[in-house]
Design a protein around this motif. Structure first.
Motif, short mmCIF file in Angstrom:
data_model
loop_
_atom_site.label_atom_id
_atom_site.label_comp_id
_atom_site.label_asym_id
_atom_site.label_seq_id
_atom_site.Cartn_x
_atom_site.Cartn_y
_atom_site.Cartn_z
N ARG A 113 0.36 25.17 18.89
CA ARG A 113 0.21 26.15 17.81
C ARG A 113 1.54 26.84 17.55
O ARG A 113 1.95 27.04 16.41
CB ARG A 113 -0.88 27.16 18.18
CG ARG A 113 -1.04 28.28 17.20
CD ARG A 113 -1.59 27.78 15.86
NE ARG A 113 -1.76 28.88 14.97
CZ ARG A 113 -0.96 29.13 13.92
NH1 ARG A 113 0.05 28.33 13.65
NH2 ARG A 113 -1.20 30.16 13.15
N TRP A 114 2.24 27.20 18.60
CA TRP A 114 3.54 27.87 18.50
C TRP A 114 4.60 26.94 17.91
O TRP A 114 5.38 27.35 17.08
CB TRP A 114 3.96 28.36 19.88
CG TRP A 114 5.31 29.00 19.90
CD1 TRP A 114 5.65 30.22 19.40
CD2 TRP A 114 6.51 28.45 20.45
NE1 TRP A 114 6.98 30.48 19.61
CE2 TRP A 114 7.54 29.40 20.25
CE3 TRP A 114 6.81 27.26 21.09
CZ2 TRP A 114 8.83 29.17 20.67
CZ3 TRP A 114 8.10 27.05 21.52
CH2 TRP A 114 9.10 28.00 21.29
N ARG A 115 4.57 25.67 18.28
CA ARG A 115 5.55 24.69 17.77
C ARG A 115 5.29 24.32 16.33
O ARG A 115 6.21 24.00 15.60
CB ARG A 115 5.51 23.41 18.61
CG ARG A 115 6.32 23.51 19.87
CD ARG A 115 6.44 22.19 20.55
NE ARG A 115 7.18 21.28 19.69
CZ ARG A 115 7.20 19.97 19.84
NH1 ARG A 115 6.50 19.41 20.79
NH2 ARG A 115 7.90 19.20 19.05
N ALA A 158 -1.91 26.62 22.86
CA ALA A 158 -0.94 27.67 22.53
C ALA A 158 0.43 27.06 22.22
O ALA A 158 1.09 27.46 21.25
CB ALA A 158 -0.84 28.68 23.66
N TRP A 159 0.86 26.11 23.03
CA TRP A 159 2.19 25.48 22.82
C TRP A 159 2.25 24.77 21.48
O TRP A 159 3.20 24.95 20.73
CB TRP A 159 2.46 24.52 23.97
CG TRP A 159 3.67 23.68 23.74
CD1 TRP A 159 3.71 22.39 23.32
CD2 TRP A 159 5.04 24.08 23.89
NE1 TRP A 159 4.99 21.96 23.21
CE2 TRP A 159 5.84 22.98 23.56
CE3 TRP A 159 5.66 25.26 24.29
CZ2 TRP A 159 7.22 23.02 23.60
CZ3 TRP A 159 7.05 25.29 24.33
CH2 TRP A 159 7.81 24.19 24.00
#
Length: 133
Positions: free
Chosen positions: A130-132, A127-128
Motif C-alpha cells: 500500500r505504501w509503495r 502495508a508495504w
C-alpha cells in the motif's frame, strides 16, 4: 546490474535442480546431526531425483515455467496466483491444527506462533505494498 544477474540465475534451467541437490545435502546434514543418517540419505535421494526430473523434463511449458527458464509474464501471474492459493491453504491448515490441539487440551504450540507469524507477515505485506503503490 545485480538485479539482472539474480534474475538470470533463477531463470537458468540449472537453478531448481541445483537448489534441490543443495537442500537435499542440508537435510542430510541435519538428519545426520539428529542421529538419523539413513533418513537423511533417503531425503537426499528424493530431492536429487526431483531435481534430475526437472532438469531432464525440459520440453513441457509447465516444467520450464516451474524450473524458471520458461518464465514469461503469463507464467509469473500463474505463479503469483498459485502462491496465494498455497498460502491460503497453509493458513487454514494451521488454524485447524491449532483448533484441534486446543480442543484436545494442548497448548496449541507451535501452531499458535506460526499463525501469528503468518498474520503479521500478511499485515506487513499489505502495508508495504500500500505504501509503495
Amino acid at each position: 546490474m545485480t538485479k539482472d544477474r539474480s534474475r538470470g540465475i533463477t531463470r537458468s534451467k540449472w537453478f531448481l535442480p541445483s537448489f534441490s541437490l543443495f537442500l537435499g545435502l542440508v537435510v542430510l546434514g541435519a538428519s545426520w546431526l539428529g542421529g538419523h543418517p539413513a533418513a537423511g540419505a533417503v531425503s537426499l535421494a528424493i530431492l536429487a531425483a526431483f531435481g534430475l526430473f526437472f532438469l531432464l523434463a525440459g520440453r513441457s511449458e509447465t516444467i520450464r515455467g516451474l524450473r524458471g527458464d520458461g518464465r514469461d509474464e503469463r507464467f509469473a501471474q500463474i505463479d503469483l496466483q498459485a502462491t496465494a492459493v498455497a498460502g491460503l491453504v497453509l493458513i487454514v491448515a494451521l488454524i485447524v491444527a491449532w483448533l484441534v490441539a486446543t480442543a484436545r487440551g494442548q497448548s496449541g504450540s507451535p501452531y499458535n506462533w506460526l499463525c501469528a507469524v503468518g498474520g503479521l507477515a500478511y499485515a506487513l505485506a499489505v502495508a508495504w505494498f500500500r505504501w509503495r503503490g
